[in-house]
Write a protein that holds these residues in place. Structure first.
Motif, mmCIF file in Angstrom:
data_model
loop_
_atom_site.group_PDB
_atom_site.id
_atom_site.type_symbol
_atom_site.label_atom_id
_atom_site.label_comp_id
_atom_site.label_asym_id
_atom_site.label_seq_id
_atom_site.Cartn_x
_atom_site.Cartn_y
_atom_site.Cartn_z
ATOM 1 N N ILE A 178 0.832 -1.201 0.000
ATOM 2 C CA ILE A 178 0.000 0.000 0.000
ATOM 3 C C ILE A 178 0.867 1.253 0.000
ATOM 4 C CG2 ILE A 178 -1.678 1.308 1.356
ATOM 5 C CD1 ILE A 178 -2.803 -1.334 2.360
ATOM 6 N N ALA A 179 1.923 1.262 0.843
ATOM 7 C CA ALA A 179 2.815 2.431 0.900
ATOM 8 C C ALA A 179 3.492 2.653 -0.449
ATOM 9 C CB ALA A 179 3.851 2.227 2.006
ATOM 10 N N ALA A 185 1.802 6.406 -7.164
ATOM 11 C CA ALA A 185 0.682 7.148 -7.741
ATOM 12 C C ALA A 185 0.811 8.655 -7.542
ATOM 13 C CB ALA A 185 -0.636 6.647 -7.150
ATOM 14 N N GLY A 186 1.726 9.104 -6.662
ATOM 15 C CA GLY A 186 1.928 10.530 -6.446
ATOM 16 C C GLY A 186 0.828 11.189 -5.646
ATOM 17 N N HIS A 187 0.253 10.476 -4.693
ATOM 18 C CA HIS A 187 -0.784 11.068 -3.861
ATOM 19 C C HIS A 187 -0.202 12.141 -2.936
ATOM 20 C CE1 HIS A 187 -3.926 8.355 -5.137
ATOM 21 N NE2 HIS A 187 -3.183 7.289 -4.853
ATOM 22 N N GLY A 188 -1.064 12.985 -2.413
ATOM 23 C CA GLY A 188 -0.608 14.012 -1.478
ATOM 24 C C GLY A 188 -0.401 13.476 -0.077
ATOM 25 N N PHE A 189 -0.637 12.219 0.137
ATOM 26 C CA PHE A 189 -0.388 11.582 1.443
ATOM 27 C C PHE A 189 0.414 10.311 1.205
ATOM 28 C CE2 PHE A 189 -4.396 10.207 -0.299
ATOM 29 C CZ PHE A 189 -4.339 8.832 -0.219
ATOM 30 N N GLU A 190 0.955 9.790 2.266
ATOM 31 C CA GLU A 190 1.751 8.570 2.199
ATOM 32 C C GLU A 190 1.529 7.745 3.455
ATOM 33 O OE1 GLU A 190 5.874 9.461 2.096
ATOM 34 O OE2 GLU A 190 5.832 10.720 3.895
ATOM 35 N N LEU A 191 1.748 6.456 3.358
ATOM 36 C CA LEU A 191 1.671 5.545 4.493
ATOM 37 C C LEU A 191 3.086 5.317 4.996
ATOM 38 C CD1 LEU A 191 0.017 3.672 6.322
ATOM 39 C CD2 LEU A 191 0.294 1.866 4.602
ATOM 40 N N GLU A 205 6.287 17.838 0.670
ATOM 41 C CA GLU A 205 6.216 18.901 -0.349
ATOM 42 C C GLU A 205 4.908 19.690 -0.286
ATOM 43 O OE1 GLU A 205 5.769 14.866 -2.548
ATOM 44 O OE2 GLU A 205 6.961 15.728 -0.907
ATOM 45 N N TYR A 206 3.928 19.183 0.413
ATOM 46 C CA TYR A 206 2.664 19.910 0.567
ATOM 47 C C TYR A 206 2.486 20.449 1.987
ATOM 48 C CZ TYR A 206 1.796 17.266 -3.717
ATOM 49 O OH TYR A 206 1.902 16.726 -4.984
ATOM 50 N N ALA A 207 3.574 20.508 2.732
ATOM 51 C CA ALA A 207 3.486 20.933 4.133
ATOM 52 C C ALA A 207 3.032 22.385 4.264
ATOM 53 C CB ALA A 207 4.837 20.744 4.819
ATOM 54 N N THR A 208 3.450 23.263 3.361
ATOM 55 C CA THR A 208 3.068 24.677 3.462
ATOM 56 C C THR A 208 1.558 24.869 3.337
ATOM 57 O OG1 THR A 208 3.517 24.911 1.095
ATOM 58 C CG2 THR A 208 5.290 25.475 2.620
#
Length: 316
Positions: A178-179, A185-191, A205-208
């Motif tokens: 899954i991770a 897939a380049g999702h904005g979240f990760e496992l 990279e989406y922390a801001t």
């Protein structure tokens, strides 16, 4: 009557004697009262002669083979009755109270068609629970994703396996897949694995954008003193407040209370010599830093100045 006549009379009576069990049963009708009274009040001469003589010992009847077998059986049963009763009592005490619907040992069990010895030694046997059906890879993947979406802290593989009733060795590889799939897939979240478990995190990279949404202009940053105290606890744990104050050079009681309130530091016992409270970092600390264990903390040597020993001597 002469002695010879008396002996002949006794011999005749002994020869004519009939055992009680061979005598004919008397008639059902009762004899006349008057006749019975006359028989009692008027004894015969032969009766007087018998009363005057000493009693003659009656000869014992010859025992038949059937009687001998019956007597031997009675003696055997009487000798065996007490051990059987003691054995039954011991079995009853070991068995305890009967289960609902189970007959007592004794008459009720025999009436129920259960032999006495079988009822005393019977034990209730429960069937083993059936194992849960094994989920397919697709079902297992979907179930893990659903659980990871609602957890508020990292959850271990063992807990996930127990909740889903699956083998633990299946859960780890599926989590890795899954991770890897989220990353590819380049999702904005990760496992990611953190603090001994697994949890979904936003990508750095989406922390801001996440900070802008969560903070909304409010500052929740720790002060410089709190960060320094937290660093001392992280690298020296377990450590006492006096030791932290000695390292920092200032009193840190208020800062420790702030860190405990934030859930980043917690008590973990007392020191053996002084009895002072010991402090260590919490799971929330590892989660915030994205670490699995404190061993993953970066080493301090690259951040120390070259003259650290001279500074230490000057402080003394």
């Amino acid at each position: 009557m002469s002695d010879e006549d008396r002996r002949d009379s006794l011999a005749d009576q002994a020869a004519a004697w009939v055992p009680p069990w061979e005598r004919p049963r008397p008639p059902a009708a009762e004899p006349d009262t008057a006749e019975a009274a006359s028989d009692v009040t008027a004894p015969s001469p032969a009766t007087d002669d018998l009363a005057a003589q000493p009693p003659v010992q009656e000869p014992e009847p010859a025992a038949l083979p059937g009687d001998l077998d019956r007597a031997e059986s009675d003696r055997t049963e009487s000798g065996r009755a007490e051990p059987d009763r003691a054995e039954s009592d011991r079995a009853e005490s070991d068995r305890g109270e009967p289960e609902p619907g189970e007959p007592f040992v004794g008459e009720s069990s025999e009436a129920a068609g259960v032999p006495r010895r079988q009822a005393a030694g019977r034990r209730r046997v429960t069937a083993a629970p059936e194992p849960a059906p094994e989920l397919s890879d697709t079902e297992l993947r979907g179930a893990l994703e659903a659980i990871l979406l609602v957890v508020d802290e990292p959850v271990s593989e063992l807990v996930l396996a127990q909740v889903l009733e699956q083998r633990a060795e299946r859960v780890g590889p599926v989590l890795d897949e899954i991770a890897a799939g989220y990353t590819a897939a380049g999702h904005g979240f990760e496992l990611r694995r953190a603090a001994g478990g697994w949890r979904l995190y936003t990508r750095p990279e989406y922390a801001t954008y996440v900070e802008r949404f969560v903070l909304d202009g409010q500052s929740v940053r720790l002060t410089q003193a709190a960060l320094e105290t937290l660093a001392v606890v992280a690298y020296k744990q377990p450590v006492t407040r006096s030791r932290i104050s000695a390292i920092r050079g200032v009193n840190c009681d208020g800062v420790i209370r702030t860190l405990v309130t934030r859930g980043l530091v917690e008590e973990c016992g007392t020191e053996t010599d002084s009895g002072a409270f010991l402090y260590k970092t919490t799971t929330l600390f590892l989660e915030k830093l994205g670490l699995n264990t404190v061993d993953e903390l970066p080493p301090l040597a690259p951040f120390l100045p070259d003259d650290v020993e001279e500074l230490a001597d000057a402080t003394r």
